[in-house]
Scaffold this active site. Structure first.
Site, mmCIF file in Angstrom:
data_model
loop_
_atom_site.group_PDB
_atom_site.id
_atom_site.type_symbol
_atom_site.label_atom_id
_atom_site.label_comp_id
_atom_site.label_asym_id
_atom_site.label_seq_id
_atom_site.Cartn_x
_atom_site.Cartn_y
_atom_site.Cartn_z
ATOM 1 C CB SER A 635 -0.956 0.000 1.196
ATOM 2 O OG SER A 635 -1.957 -0.985 1.022
ATOM 3 C CE LYS A 684 -8.882 -5.240 6.675
ATOM 4 N NZ LYS A 684 -9.297 -6.001 5.473
ATOM 5 C CG ASN A 705 -10.896 -1.137 3.720
ATOM 6 O OD1 ASN A 705 -11.866 -0.365 3.688
ATOM 7 N ND2 ASN A 705 -10.232 -1.490 2.635
ATOM 8 N N GLY A 753 -13.399 -15.088 8.339
ATOM 9 C CA GLY A 753 -12.905 -13.862 8.960
ATOM 10 C C GLY A 753 -13.519 -12.611 8.378
ATOM 11 N N GLY A 754 -12.838 -11.469 8.607
ATOM 12 C CA GLY A 754 -13.340 -10.168 8.160
ATOM 13 C C GLY A 754 -13.438 -10.056 6.655
ATOM 14 C CG ASN A 774 -14.204 -21.149 8.540
ATOM 15 O OD1 ASN A 774 -13.165 -20.969 7.913
ATOM 16 N ND2 ASN A 774 -14.309 -20.931 9.833
ATOM 17 N NE ARG A 775 -8.891 -23.404 10.491
ATOM 18 C CZ ARG A 775 -7.572 -23.298 10.521
ATOM 19 N NH1 ARG A 775 -6.811 -24.268 10.026
ATOM 20 N NH2 ARG A 775 -7.006 -22.231 11.048
ATOM 21 C CE LYS A 779 -13.564 -17.724 13.889
ATOM 22 N NZ LYS A 779 -12.140 -17.417 13.592
ATOM 23 N N GLY A 869 -5.538 -11.773 -5.692
ATOM 24 C CA GLY A 869 -5.617 -10.768 -4.644
ATOM 25 C C GLY A 869 -4.971 -9.458 -5.022
#
Length: 908
Positions: A635, A684, A705, A753-754, A774-775, A779, A869
């Site tokens: 960034s 975040k 973010n 996650g987020g 998800n494992r 979640k 990504g």
């Protein structure tokens, strides 16, 4: 489809249809190869016996056009003019309005090719680019057409030398790929010429057989079928009728490819040129919204043809944008295009090529180029030809020249367009090297040269419509002229184009009051139809800050009407130089390399930015990325490079801290010039209590973010928490799948996650159903509870196992259209093979290091369209930059910096 009682006519139609069906299998066997690439040209759509086609019967002297039997005639000017006028009259009586956002129909190219076969070649390249040059997707489109009721694909033979032919034969033995799909509305076989029925094309579109990505329709009025004089007039009539119906009734986006070679050996016959002249005003222009000009590029042996292909793609990308909204924000908004600290350079050369020595340096300092049509020699020729006063203009086409020179300006800017914004294109494409054009025709009494008598104003509006046809990003429209002509132009701009309208007015030679200046700003809103307003005033002296009059009036006017639009306020002459410093948006500038200024008092962008720094109008702001263990972050290079590209004096650093409180208590957050920050893991959610306002996206996703700093009316700092992560996921996927989401289409979201929350939010905005895996099942269940969707207990394809992915899909009869993995790259996750065995999903991996994860290596090997990504990184970064600065981001610069830091090295 039409029923015919006349037996003779029905018999002819039946025989015509039988002949088409007899040739179907034979024609399908013809595959002419060039370099191993199969160029496909849809010349015939075979149809049921009951269907009626516009068809030339080669054994007689009759033509069936739209089901009407017409006697063939010799080729005369009066005949063609008459038939064109008839078509035009029908068009006027049946006009409909079509908008092109969410468009999923074929593009139409119409015009006359030279020996360079320009329309066919442009159709092939455009159709390929519309599917991201994906041979598998093009092959799928071909197979769909072949399975449809009547699609007959005929390979187009291309001449070449022996070496290339040998190479083609060698390559063909290994693999055949579809280079593009051209759907020709006119054809010629051994029995004669024929023309398709537009109604059948419309039916295939409604059946989804033909779409934006299944080929480009070509209406070439110089197809070899026209070379037989016996059928020429009737072919013109039939193809003109098809053009009219496709444009007005089927609602296809049509582009006139205006081919006009500038030498006698160009390969366009005198007869073709005569035909073009006769039908241009009555067919080619009325039945198209956009226009691209070609000289000798189609037959040239240099790289110039690539620019023509690029310009067509830019034009289509522009046409398919969401139409601009007055007072709107985001893509294609005046809020960004005419944003803070943006500049456009006023060119004042009589010929665009005169600017070529200065283009490279000018592009480094400006965000747009102003194309001053009234200052062109071609504009003078246009007036002379229109008035008939100058015989020397008889062999010129100044209309063509005005359009072509604008293209030349784009081509010259293209290699240097580092400040260009993103222009989304169909598929995964982004055009990031198209510097915007401000198209201006300035009249004599408003600091220009264009005559403003009644005849001159009429021609001015003709040229402004030409600006719309060219796909200009900004159209400057003077607000003082004929209301009917203005309404007609504004209606066309709103209904069929995506150009931003800049309403303008110049007061030359007299000083006016503040009240009058405010009224002019309101006038420039053009009854709420302009996206920006520009008022330029004159002053008689500067004893009492008169040079601030336009600026103060702009502020006062902005408070009087809603929605608020960008207001630009300037003072003419040397006394008005300071007005250019305090005008915050879209300031016209000159450049230090130019031999002269376009107007007295103009400053360079560098001079204006220096003045704004000295006066504190643009302070040096501090930005940072907040996170922990973020030495890897790209960034700082990306945002720092973007600030430098647009000459903003801001800084961007890393804030690597274990707790958010360390940053909140530190020097960056508490600096008066703190501009905002990016936020990454693990902060975040912990940053949320420290901001004053959360956007809707941040609230729903539950994480921030991006922090933006604004000032309220009292000058107090307000901290806004936003989330652009979802846009980093949404934008790449939206370009690939569009808005045509079928029921039963799912996004499989991996992780909890987020970033998985941002992925769920993006998928819901795209209209995709969601399945989470998800494992930690809890979640995944949390995601389903908050964003809707199902939880898969496993990725098994066993439909009998409760809550398995296979069972969920079997019960809903759905399919996986998108896979979004937010799992860490170290997990080395791969998809079960069964997910990749049928329809291949788009696979999105949010990791940008390493460049190739195990998942991406697996799915690219299978032929999946993948999103890395790195693309998410620059997409969300572009969103942050625009939120912080209030202007367009230099998309290409940010993308380049990310790739330079993410692409694997040769050793890797």
């Amino acid at each position: 489809r039409r029923r015919r009682d006349d037996r003779e006519t029905s018999g002819i139609l039946r025989r015509a249809t039988d002949r088409l069906l007899e040739h179907e299998m034979e024609l399908l066997k013809r595959h002419y190869m060039r370099g191993g690439v199969m160029a496909l040209n849809l010349c015939v759509i075979a149809m049921m016996v009951s269907a009626v086609t516009s068809f030339v019967t080669p054994s007689t002297t009759s033509v069936i056009t739209g089901g009407v039997l017409a006697e063939s005639r010799s080729y005369t000017k009066s005949d063609v003019t008459s038939l064109s006028a008839t078509v035009d009259a029908q068009a006027e009586s049946q006009k409909s309005t079509f908008k092109f956002d969410n468009y999923n129909k074929p593009i139409v190219l119409l015009g006359l090719s030279s020996e360079g076969n320009e329309l066919q070649r442009l159709a092939l390249s455009l159709s390929a680019s519309l599917v991201g040059n994906n041979p598998q997707q093009m092959q799928s489109a071909v197979e769909t057409l072949e399975r449809s009721q009547g699609a007959l694909l005929v390979a187009e033979e291309e001449d070449d030398d022996g070496d290339d032919n040998n190479a083609a034969e060698s390559k063909a033995s290994d693999e055949q790929q579809v280079a593009g799909i051209s759907l020709s509305a006119v054809g010629l076989d051994e029995e004669g010429p024929f023309v398709l029925d537009a109604g059948l094309i419309g039916e295939l579109i409604r059946e989804k057989t033909l779409s934006l990505t299944s080929g480009v329709v070509v209406l070439d009025f110089n197809h070899p079928a026209f070379h037989n004089k016996e059928y020429e007039v009737d072919l013109i009539r039939a193809l003109s009728s098809v053009a009219k119906q496709l444009y007005e009734e089927v609602g296809l986006l049509s582009v006139y490819v205006n081919v006009q070679p500038d030498d006698s050996d160009s390969g366009m016959s005198d007869k073709a040129k005569e035909r073009k002249e006769m039908i241009e005003k009555d067919v080619l222009i009325p039945f198209s919204d956009y226009e691209i000009c070609v000289k000798n590029e189609g037959t040239a042996e240099d790289s110039s043809w690539g620019n023509i292909e690029w310009e067509l793609q830019r034009m289509i990308g522009r046409a398919l944008l969401t139409p601009p909204v007055v007072g709107g924000t985001g893509t294609n908004s005046a809020d960004l295009m005419m944003g803070l600290n943006t500049f456009f350079l006023s060119l004042s050369f009589p010929h665009v090529e005169d600017a070529s020595p200065y283009i490279e340096q000018m592009c480094q300092d400006v965000d747009s180029m102003e194309y001053r049509v009234d200052l062109l020699q071609a504009a003078k020729d246009y007036l002379a030809k229109a008035s008939g006063d100058d015989d020397s203009c008889d062999d010129k086409d100044p209309r063509f020249d005005i359009l072509y020179q604008q293209q030349r300006l784009r081509f010259m800017c293209r290699p240097n367009a580092q400040r260009a914004p993103a222009l989304p294109f169909a598929g995964s494409g982004i055009i990031d090297d198209a510097l915007p054009i401000v198209y201006t025709v300035r009249t004599a009494h408003q600091a220009g040269t264009w005559p403003d008598d009644e005849e001159g104003i009429k021609h001015m509006f003709d040229l402004l419509e030409l600006g719309l046809r060219s796909g200009a990003e900004v159209l400057d429209v003077e607000s003082a002229w004929d209301a009917k002509l203005t309404d007609k132009l504004m209606k066309r701009a709103k209904d069929r184009h995506t150009s931003l309208i800049l309403g303008s007015h110049h007061v030359v030679g007299e000083e006016i009051s503040m009240d009058k200046a405010i009224e002019l700003y309101r006038q420039c809103r053009m009854d709420g139809r302009a996206h920006g307003a520009k008022v330029v005033l004159s002053i008689n002296g500067n004893d009492n800050d008169e040079d601030q009059l336009a600026y103060k009036a702009s502020i006062a006017a902005a408070k009087m009407d809603k929605p608020e639009i960008p207001n630009i306020g300037l003072i003419l002459g040397e006394d008005g130089s300071y007005s250019r410093i305090i005008n915050p948006r879209f300031t016209p500038v000159t450049h230090e390399t130019l031999p002269f200024k376009a107007a007295p008092g103009q400053l360079t962008a560098a001079e204006i930015m220096a003045g704004r720094l000295l006066t504190g109008q643009v302070p040096t702001e501090r930005y940072a990325i907040l996170g922990h263990n973020i030495a890897y972050s790209v960034s700082p290079q990306m945002q720092g490079g973007a600030f430098a590209a647009v000459k903003l004096p801001h800084t961007y650093s890393r804030a690597d801290v274990e707790t958010v409180e360390e940053f909140i208590e530190g020097p960056i957050w508490n600096d008066d010039n703190f501009g905002g920050c990016s936020v990454t893991i693990p902060h975040k959610t912990n940053i949320i209590p420290h901001v004053d306002v959360l956007t809707d996206a941040a609230k729903e996703i539950g994480s921030v973010n991006t922090v933006i700093v604004k000032k309220d009316k009292k000058g107090t700092r307000v901290l806004i928490g936003d989330n652009t992560d979802w846009k980093g996921i949404y934008n790449p996927l939206q370009r690939r799948i569009g808005d045509d989401i079928k029921s039963g289409s799912y996004a499989l979201i991996l992780g909890g996650g987020g970033t998985a929350r941002a992925a769920a939010y993006a998928a819901s905005k795209l209209g995709l159903n969601r399945i989470y895996y998800n494992r930690t099942p809890e979640k995944a269940q949390d995601l389903a509870n908050e964003f809707g969707g199902s939880v898969a207990s496993s990725l098994s394809d066993d439909a009998d196992t409760k809550d398995s992915l296979g069972a969920i899909l079997a019960e809903s009869q759905g399919n996986i259209q998108v896979v979004i993995s937010t799992l860490p790259a170290a997990a080395e996750f791969e998809l079960p093979e069964w997910i990749l065995s049928n329809e291949l999903p788009i696979v999105f991996d949010v990791n940008y290091k390493p460049y190739n994860t195990a998942l991406l290596l697996q799915t690219t090997a299978k032929g999946c369209d993948v999103v890395r990504g790195s693309e998410m990184l620059w997409e969300q970064g572009v969103g942050q930059f625009e939120l912080w600065t209030g202007r367009t981001a230099p998309y290409g610069v940010m993308k380049k910096v990310v790739l330079e830091n993410c692409l694997p090295s040769e050793s890797d």
